[in-house]
Scaffold this active site. Sequence first.
Site, PDB file in Angstrom:
ATOM      1  N   CYS A 117      61.797  41.971  79.398  1.00 35.74           N
ATOM      2  CA  CYS A 117      61.266  41.252  80.560  1.00 35.74           C
ATOM      3  C   CYS A 117      60.434  40.035  80.187  1.00 35.74           C
ATOM      4  O   CYS A 117      60.409  39.044  80.918  1.00 35.74           O
ATOM      5  CB  CYS A 117      60.454  42.199  81.445  1.00 35.74           C
ATOM      6  SG  CYS A 117      59.158  43.100  80.581  1.00 35.74           S
ATOM      7  N   ARG A 136      48.410  42.403  77.421  1.00 36.50           N
ATOM      8  CA  ARG A 136      48.467  43.099  78.712  1.00 36.50           C
ATOM      9  C   ARG A 136      47.244  42.715  79.522  1.00 36.50           C
ATOM     10  O   ARG A 136      46.105  42.793  79.026  1.00 36.50           O
ATOM     11  CB  ARG A 136      48.507  44.615  78.505  1.00 36.50           C
ATOM     12  CG  ARG A 136      48.745  45.405  79.780  1.00 36.50           C
ATOM     13  CD  ARG A 136      50.205  45.347  80.202  1.00 36.50           C
ATOM     14  NE  ARG A 136      51.077  46.110  79.308  1.00 36.50           N
ATOM     15  CZ  ARG A 136      52.403  46.002  79.314  1.00 36.50           C
ATOM     16  NH1 ARG A 136      53.008  45.180  80.162  1.00 36.50           N
ATOM     17  NH2 ARG A 136      53.133  46.721  78.477  1.00 36.50           N
ATOM     18  N   HIS A 187      54.850  38.477  84.891  1.00 35.48           N
ATOM     19  CA  HIS A 187      54.504  38.101  83.520  1.00 35.48           C
ATOM     20  C   HIS A 187      54.321  36.589  83.441  1.00 35.48           C
ATOM     21  O   HIS A 187      55.166  35.821  83.934  1.00 35.48           O
ATOM     22  CB  HIS A 187      55.621  38.502  82.548  1.00 35.48           C
ATOM     23  CG  HIS A 187      55.705  39.965  82.267  1.00 35.48           C
ATOM     24  ND1 HIS A 187      54.785  40.880  82.726  1.00 35.48           N
ATOM     25  CD2 HIS A 187      56.618  40.678  81.534  1.00 35.48           C
ATOM     26  CE1 HIS A 187      55.128  42.098  82.299  1.00 35.48           C
ATOM     27  NE2 HIS A 187      56.233  41.997  81.586  1.00 35.48           N
TER      28      HIS A 187
END
Length: 366
Positions: A157, A245, A252
């Site tokens: 991703c 993170r 994202h």
Amino acid sequence: MEKIKVGVLGATGMVGQRYVKLLENHPWFEVTYVAASPRSAGKLYKDAVSSRWLIGENIPAGAAHLTVEDANSPGRALGKCAFVFSALEMDKDAIKALEAAYAAEGIPVVSNASANRWTEDVPMLVPEINSSHLDVIEAQKKHHGWSKGFIAVKPNCSLQTYMMPLHALVSAGYPVKRMIVTTLQAVSGAGYPGVPSFDMIDNIVPYIGGEEEKTEKECLKILGSVKDGKIENAALPLVSSTCTRVAVVDGHTACVSLEFDLPEDKKPSLAEIENIWTAYRSVPQELNLPSAPEHPIVVRHEENRPQPRRDRETEKGMACVIGRLRKCAVFDVKFVALSHNTKRGAALGGILNAELLKAKGFFDSL
């Protein structure tokens, strides 16, 4: 048009649930088969996910009363679906073996899992970039002796934040030599329950296991070419990444600096780069695939955009949203890019892959 019957492996997990939800009213596909771990097998889908349904208010009616099958028994899917989406959450070797078992039964696998991303005859698809990699599927089937089954996968991703902007530049004749990428990745990328809240609130975690390796290497396969029944990686760009993170639910973000592999007088201006990105269209748009964004790359000019909460749903969550395009004091240019990690980066990206396969005739004989 009669819809194609499809299955979802790992249907009770977070990505599997998103597949079930996104396919609820799909114009081409209909979920008729759900499979998960043995502990969920035999239950109605609505009962198997009742205490952990995460995607929207209601479980889709079409899937709610399906009986969950054991994903470890590929033969159970025969006659119930034409192909499966794989959202399996298991050991990579186990996933690789199980996806191959489905293909051996004549059931194509459109996978969200990472297990087969580096299998040299398995296409790792971003449909706007490398639809030509579908040419390797015939070699894959011949290699395994599969008549109808095959495996196609989607990439990690985090790559979705920069792969289409990169491909647009390369395709326009501006090859990229080097990139430095720093990602700020949403907690949903860790699945459910994911990162403990005490680790995320008032915090940034500067490490995601295996993520930097994927970000640095997978782009080379995507930009590669099919040769002698295998996918050969591209040589460039060299990518150095730091993956973090952050306390964002979905979306994202990546901060990217890149250097062109060109003499100084041949490098594009900022205006030329923006024009290339804004005009970017490819195979999914030409084929008018249902999940394809009309504008794959969206450029914003506000000094504080893109932002996950404001921009992640752009173009149904399938666009790469770019802002802060400017000169770089070390390389050539830098920018900030955003993609929706659980849509473009996960289930909806997998659905787009399946739409491409259908449009190219890969499901015609099923």
